[in-house]
Design a protein around this motif. Structure first.
Motif, PDB file in Angstrom:
ATOM      1  N   ALA A  82       0.842  -1.210   0.000  1.00  0.00           N
ATOM      2  CA  ALA A  82       0.000   0.000   0.000  1.00  0.00           C
ATOM      3  C   ALA A  82       0.873   1.254   0.000  1.00  0.00           C
ATOM      4  N   ALA A  83       1.954   1.236   0.772  1.00  0.00           N
ATOM      5  CA  ALA A  83       2.851   2.402   0.811  1.00  0.00           C
ATOM      6  C   ALA A  83       3.501   2.607  -0.558  1.00  0.00           C
ATOM      7  N   ASN A  84       3.888   1.537  -1.209  1.00  0.00           N
ATOM      8  CA  ASN A  84       4.484   1.661  -2.546  1.00  0.00           C
ATOM      9  C   ASN A  84       3.467   2.224  -3.534  1.00  0.00           C
ATOM     10  N   TYR A  85       2.226   1.776  -3.420  1.00  0.00           N
ATOM     11  CA  TYR A  85       1.177   2.314  -4.292  1.00  0.00           C
ATOM     12  C   TYR A  85       1.036   3.831  -4.080  1.00  0.00           C
ATOM     13  N   ARG A  86       1.015   4.249  -2.813  1.00  0.00           N
ATOM     14  CA  ARG A  86       0.851   5.687  -2.542  1.00  0.00           C
ATOM     15  C   ARG A  86       2.042   6.482  -3.076  1.00  0.00           C
ATOM     16  N   LEU A  87       3.242   5.928  -2.946  1.00  0.00           N
ATOM     17  CA  LEU A  87       4.438   6.626  -3.447  1.00  0.00           C
ATOM     18  C   LEU A  87       4.342   6.800  -4.974  1.00  0.00           C
ATOM     19  N   LEU A  88       3.954   5.742  -5.671  1.00  0.00           N
ATOM     20  CA  LEU A  88       3.859   5.826  -7.135  1.00  0.00           C
ATOM     21  C   LEU A  88       2.762   6.813  -7.543  1.00  0.00           C
ATOM     22  N   ASN A 109      17.076   1.603  -4.514  1.00  0.00           N
ATOM     23  CA  ASN A 109      15.665   1.244  -4.660  1.00  0.00           C
ATOM     24  C   ASN A 109      14.810   2.066  -3.696  1.00  0.00           C
ATOM     25  N   PRO A 110      13.922   2.923  -4.231  1.00  0.00           N
ATOM     26  CA  PRO A 110      13.089   3.739  -3.341  1.00  0.00           C
ATOM     27  C   PRO A 110      11.869   2.991  -2.791  1.00  0.00           C
ATOM     28  N   MET A 111      11.635   1.773  -3.254  1.00  0.00           N
ATOM     29  CA  MET A 111      10.409   1.082  -2.862  1.00  0.00           C
ATOM     30  C   MET A 111      10.618   0.325  -1.542  1.00  0.00           C
ATOM     31  N   ALA A 112       9.547   0.235  -0.748  1.00  0.00           N
ATOM     32  CA  ALA A 112       9.598  -0.548   0.487  1.00  0.00           C
ATOM     33  C   ALA A 112       9.655  -2.031   0.143  1.00  0.00           C
ATOM     34  N   GLN A 113      10.423  -2.787   0.921  1.00  0.00           N
ATOM     35  CA  GLN A 113      10.507  -4.230   0.693  1.00  0.00           C
ATOM     36  C   GLN A 113       9.241  -4.915   1.207  1.00  0.00           C
ATOM     37  N   VAL A 114       8.742  -5.846   0.407  1.00  0.00           N
ATOM     38  CA  VAL A 114       7.443  -6.460   0.652  1.00  0.00           C
ATOM     39  C   VAL A 114       7.586  -7.903   1.138  1.00  0.00           C
ATOM     40  N   VAL A 115       8.583  -8.593   0.607  1.00  0.00           N
ATOM     41  CA  VAL A 115       8.671 -10.047   0.796  1.00  0.00           C
ATOM     42  C   VAL A 115       9.825 -10.403   1.711  1.00  0.00           C
ATOM     43  N   SER A 116       9.577 -11.317   2.647  1.00  0.00           N
ATOM     44  CA  SER A 116      10.722 -11.944   3.299  1.00  0.00           C
ATOM     45  C   SER A 116      10.479 -13.449   3.367  1.00  0.00           C
ATOM     46  N   LEU A 117      11.560 -14.184   3.200  1.00  0.00           N
ATOM     47  CA  LEU A 117      11.501 -15.648   3.166  1.00  0.00           C
ATOM     48  C   LEU A 117      12.521 -16.180   4.160  1.00  0.00           C
ATOM     49  N   GLN A 118      12.030 -16.969   5.116  1.00  0.00           N
ATOM     50  CA  GLN A 118      12.911 -17.539   6.130  1.00  0.00           C
ATOM     51  C   GLN A 118      12.838 -19.052   6.046  1.00  0.00           C
ATOM     52  N   GLY A 119      13.965 -19.669   5.748  1.00  0.00           N
ATOM     53  CA  GLY A 119      14.029 -21.124   5.627  1.00  0.00           C
ATOM     54  C   GLY A 119      14.447 -21.754   6.950  1.00  0.00           C
ATOM     55  N   LYS A 120      13.922 -22.940   7.195  1.00  0.00           N
ATOM     56  CA  LYS A 120      14.188 -23.612   8.472  1.00  0.00           C
ATOM     57  C   LYS A 120      15.388 -24.558   8.334  1.00  0.00           C
ATOM     58  N   ILE A 121      16.308 -24.468   9.296  1.00  0.00           N
ATOM     59  CA  ILE A 121      17.442 -25.405   9.311  1.00  0.00           C
ATOM     60  C   ILE A 121      16.955 -26.754   9.847  1.00  0.00           C
ATOM     61  N   LEU A 122      17.230 -27.810   9.068  1.00  0.00           N
ATOM     62  CA  LEU A 122      16.852 -29.154   9.496  1.00  0.00           C
ATOM     63  C   LEU A 122      17.984 -29.811  10.277  1.00  0.00           C
ATOM     64  N   GLN A 123      19.208 -29.511   9.859  1.00  0.00           N
ATOM     65  CA  GLN A 123      20.338 -30.242  10.419  1.00  0.00           C
ATOM     66  C   GLN A 123      21.595 -29.431  10.191  1.00  0.00           C
ATOM     67  N   VAL A 124      22.559 -29.557  11.111  1.00  0.00           N
ATOM     68  CA  VAL A 124      23.860 -28.911  10.928  1.00  0.00           C
ATOM     69  C   VAL A 124      24.925 -29.996  10.984  1.00  0.00           C
ATOM     70  N   ARG A 125      25.767 -30.009   9.973  1.00  0.00           N
ATOM     71  CA  ARG A 125      26.778 -31.066   9.866  1.00  0.00           C
ATOM     72  C   ARG A 125      28.165 -30.439   9.947  1.00  0.00           C
ATOM     73  N   GLU A 126      28.986 -30.950  10.878  1.00  0.00           N
ATOM     74  CA  GLU A 126      30.382 -30.500  10.973  1.00  0.00           C
ATOM     75  C   GLU A 126      31.223 -31.394  10.071  1.00  0.00           C
ATOM     76  N   ILE A 127      31.922 -30.770   9.141  1.00  0.00           N
ATOM     77  CA  ILE A 127      32.794 -31.555   8.259  1.00  0.00           C
ATOM     78  C   ILE A 127      34.229 -31.323   8.703  1.00  0.00           C
ATOM     79  N   ASP A 128      34.976 -32.372   9.003  1.00  0.00           N
ATOM     80  CA  ASP A 128      36.374 -32.145   9.362  1.00  0.00           C
ATOM     81  C   ASP A 128      37.352 -32.908   8.477  1.00  0.00           C
ATOM     82  N   THR A 129      36.873 -33.918   7.733  1.00  0.00           N
ATOM     83  CA  THR A 129      37.755 -34.515   6.730  1.00  0.00           C
ATOM     84  C   THR A 129      37.252 -34.048   5.368  1.00  0.00           C
TER      85      THR A 129
END
Ligand SMILES: *Cc1c(COP(=O)(O)O)cnc(C)c1O
Length: 371
Positions: free
Chosen positions: A19-25, A236-256
């Motif tokens: 809505a804010a972007n619409y008003r700005l335009l 970019n003068p426009m307000a950001q509309v989208v955010s995407l947050q992905g869920k971590i399923l697992q964390v793997r430590e690699i040492d070799t």
């Protein structure tokens, strides 16, 4: 749409920012109407939610691409003016008039068919006429316009709402094609016979930023409403509309020394900490982000390593503290640190494609009233 606890990611769409972007335009085009383009499910963000928010912000006129989209929007917004860019596309003219949709007629055959229908019904149903000025996709050619000027009887019975055209390079402010298309559009407006003249519309989002010469009676804004940068190479003068947050399923430590993902395209030579996130190309997290995209955890960049696969993406979280890079934690894949235009650049595409690819498995959250 998934339950929050089942989804691999949370997609948040800020209707207040739209809505804010619409008003700005709208403020940028004081002498013209600002119509909103909500084709392709409002660029992937959900027309059912986005269009009413825009209407609440004052928008009265909408554009979709397809007749089906227009009918769906009519059911949502009984009072709006709705234009259908792809024209008749072989559909029965009644599909438009029954739902009070305005087709954008793109060639002589469509103009003749619509004119015949109007004469049969004895009603001059509103329509638009699209004059092509450099896209060579849809729209009347210069020859078609000349033919209509010579034989105005072909279109007898129709009533033109808007004559429109579309720019090919509007986001490049210095591109000389913009001025040439502006002149060609002026030529088409002058050449059409009086019975086929209407209001004029040329500008998409980016062309609003080319200045008032491009605004005419109505602009057709899409991308900028949804936060896409309208001018190449400028902030970019426009307000950001989208955010995407992905869920971590697992964390793997690699040492070799080890490879990561399909094709073994990433080789962890040193100690590395790899987080596997529940988002993949089936969700519209494009495979071209393999070894080039990135996420952010607590503001720290975690590059995509290895190939993006259908349901999973692997990130190098070696620089992120363990208490933040842990199963269940969320990674910002699109958001303040990682705007859609950056994600698009990382993927070798444009932000339009990032938005319209956003998948259906995300848990979607709408924020902001949009009033
Ligand atoms: C999609 C479209 C628009 C909107 O363009 P944006 O760049 O998204 O603002 C305007 N006019 C036509 C003909 C279109 O196809």
């Amino acid at each position: 749409m998934s339950e929050p606890s089942h989804a691999g990611a949370i997609l948040t769409i800020d209707l207040g920012a739209i809505a804010a972007n619409y008003r700005l335009l709208r403020e940028m085009v004081p002498g013209a109407e600002c119509a909103c383009v909500v084709k392709a499910d409002a660029y992937g963000l959900g027309m059912d939610r986005v269009a009413p928010a825009l209407a609440a912000a004052g928008c009265r006129t909408f554009f979709v691409a397809q007749t089906g989209e227009g009918i769906a929007l009519r059911n949502r917004l009984p009072e709006a003016t709705i234009h259908v860019l792809n024209g008749l596309a072989g559909a029965d003219p009644r599909d438009f008039t029954d739902h009070n949709l305005v087709p954008v007629l793109n060639n002589l055959a469509e103009i003749e068919a619509w004119a015949r229908f109007c004469r049969e019904r004895g009603t001059a149903f509103a329509t638009d006429i699209h004059a092509d000025t450099a896209m060579s996709r849809l729209g009347l050619t210069g020859q078609d316009v000349a033919l209509l000027a010579a034989e105005p009887g072909l279109a007898k019975g129709i009533s033109v709402s808007h004559v429109m055209s579309h720019l090919a390079c509007a986001e490049e402010q210095d591109n000389p094609l913009n001025g040439r298309q502006l002149a060609a559009f002026g030529g088409a407006l002058a050449a059409l016979p009086p019975a086929l003249s209407g209001k004029a519309s040329l500008a998409n989002s980016s062309a609003i930023f080319l200045g008032s010469d491009y605004h005419f009676d109505m602009v057709r804004a899409g991308a900028a409403l949804y936060g896409i940068a309208p001018v190449a190479g400028q902030p970019n003068p426009m307000a950001q509309v989208v955010s995407l947050q992905g869920k971590i399923l697992q964390v793997r430590e690699i040492d070799t020394p080890q490879t990561v993902g399909y094709g073994a395209t990433h080789r962890a030579a040193r100690k590395e900490k790899i987080a596997t996130v529940a988002v993949g190309y089936a969700d519209g997290y494009l495979r071209s982000l393999s070894n080039s995209g990135g996420g952010y955890i607590g503001g720290i960049r975690a590059p995509v390593v290895g190939r993006v696969s259908m349901d999973l993406t692997t990130l190098d979280v070696s620089s992120v503290p363990d208490d933040q890079a842990r199963p269940g934690a969320l990674v910002e894949l699109i958001g303040p640190h990682n705007p859609i235009d950056q994600v698009a650049a990382d993927a070798g595409t444009i932000a339009y494609e990032i938005l319209t690819s956003l998948g259906s498995r995300y848990h979607r959250v709408y924020t902001g009233g949009g009033g």
